[in-house]
Design an enzyme around this catalytic site. Structure first.
Site, PDB file in Angstrom:
ATOM      1  N   HIS A 198       0.837  -1.204   0.000  1.00 59.16           N
ATOM      2  CA  HIS A 198       0.000   0.000   0.000  1.00 59.16           C
ATOM      3  C   HIS A 198       0.873   1.256   0.000  1.00 59.16           C
ATOM      4  CE1 HIS A 198      -2.966   2.985   1.058  1.00 59.16           C
ATOM      5  NE2 HIS A 198      -3.874   2.114   0.652  1.00 59.16           N
ATOM      6  N   GLU A 201      -4.060   1.033  -7.694  1.00 61.87           N
ATOM      7  CA  GLU A 201      -4.466   2.114  -6.794  1.00 61.87           C
ATOM      8  C   GLU A 201      -3.594   3.339  -7.085  1.00 61.87           C
ATOM      9  OE1 GLU A 201      -6.378   1.567  -2.817  1.00 61.87           O
ATOM     10  OE2 GLU A 201      -4.362   1.966  -2.148  1.00 61.87           O
TER      11      GLU A 201
HETATM   12  P1  13P Z   1      -9.870   5.867  -0.045  1.00 63.94           P
HETATM   13  O1  13P Z   1     -10.973   4.946  -0.551  1.00 63.94           O
HETATM   14  O2  13P Z   1     -10.186   6.513   1.235  1.00 63.94           O
HETATM   15  O3  13P Z   1      -9.410   6.801  -1.115  1.00 63.94           O
HETATM   16  O4  13P Z   1      -8.630   4.919   0.245  1.00 63.94           O
HETATM   17  C1  13P Z   1      -8.197   4.107  -0.757  1.00 63.94           C
HETATM   18  C2  13P Z   1      -7.215   3.193  -0.218  1.00 63.94           C
HETATM   19  O5  13P Z   1      -6.126   3.596   0.177  1.00 63.94           O
HETATM   20  C3  13P Z   1      -7.590   1.782  -0.144  1.00 63.94           C
HETATM   21  O6  13P Z   1      -6.495   0.989   0.068  1.00 63.94           O
END
Ligand code: 13P
Length: 254
Positions: free
Chosen positions: A96, A166
């Site tokens: 992450h 992401e």
């Molecule tokens: P948000 O949905 O708050 O943008 O966070 C995304 C995230 O980091 C999920 O791992």
């Protein structure tokens, strides 16, 4: 292959009471609902894993938000993949961007953690994605992260990895301009897919779930996660509100 919607609760839910309220909220939202095409996973801070294990609701699987790469021993403060397995975790979020940023985790660390998770029968949810400064080199960043983080992972193992695109610039965004379009997400999915086909072949790549994370909410889940061909979502902020989270699950389940 089922869709998967993963709640990343991050460093929230500060007490047992708060957890109880949260789980009751999920129970309420799930009454009378069945999601035959979608797996739901809640990933809380470690300290809540045991409490979630006692929860009666069996429609939801459990995951963790980190793991160490050794199984046991003198590694002060770390959490072993064997512990996670013994506490009922089926998934672990790895790579992450918040851990990369605040804890200086790098691709090699993530690779060791993926190997350790798989060795213990836990499925990693591997996050990859470019930050705001890397927007013009997005494909290169994603491919480099995939190559490094998945080094040594073979056919027979890779099917258990969920890949989450992401984009760092889209996390926790309240600004609609900081959200990718359906096409942006579709392009990232194709970049990831092409890499997987190249490394593992078409047949195996078809078994690997590619999902999207970054400001997923009920009002954008269809456009960003469904229309782009993603197999699910990693949800941050909106997963803290049971109604919003289950709404996202409903949309992705179709
Ligand atoms: P948000 O949905 O708050 O943008 O966070 C995304 C995230 O980091 C999920 O791992």
């Amino acid at each position: 292959m089922k869709n998967i919607v993963v709640a990343n609760l991050k460093m929230n839910i500060l007490s047992v009471l708060e957890r109880e309220v949260y789980l009751k909220g999920l129970d309420k939202e799930l009454i009378g609902k069945k999601f035959s095409d979608t797996e739901i996973v809640i990933c809380p801070p470690f300290i809540h894993l045991e409490g979630l294990g006692k929860w009666k609701n069996k429609k939801i699987s459990r995951g963790a938000l980190d793991v160490f790469w050794e199984d046991k021993g003198s590694f002060t403060g770390e959490i072993s993949p064997v512990m996670l397995k013994n506490f009922g975790c089926e998934y672990v979020v790895l790579g992450h961007s918040e851990r990369r940023r605040f804890l200086r985790e790098n691709d090699q660390d993530v690779n060791l953690k993926i190997i350790a998770a798989l060795r213990n029968g836990i499925s990693p949810v591997l996050c990859v994605g470019e930050d705001a400064n890397q927007k013009n080199e997005g494909a290169g960043v994603i491919i480099k992260q995939l190559k490094n983080c998945l080094a040594g992972i073979k056919n027979g193992q890779i099917e258990n990895v969920v890949i989450c695109y992401e984009p760092v610039w889209a996390i926790s965004s309240n600004n609609p301009d900081h959200l990718p379009t359906t096409n942006d997400v579709m392009s990232a999915r194709l970049i990831i897919k092409k890499f997987l086909v190249g490394e593992y072949g078409l047949r195996v790549s078809e078994k690997i779930r590619i999902i999207y994370g970054g400001s997923v909410a009920p009002n954008n889940a269809k456009e960003i996660c469904v229309d782009s061909g993603m197999k699910g979502a990693l949800v941050g902020k909106e997963s803290l509100t049971p109604r919003s989270f289950i709404k996202i699950v409903e949309i992705i389940n179709g």
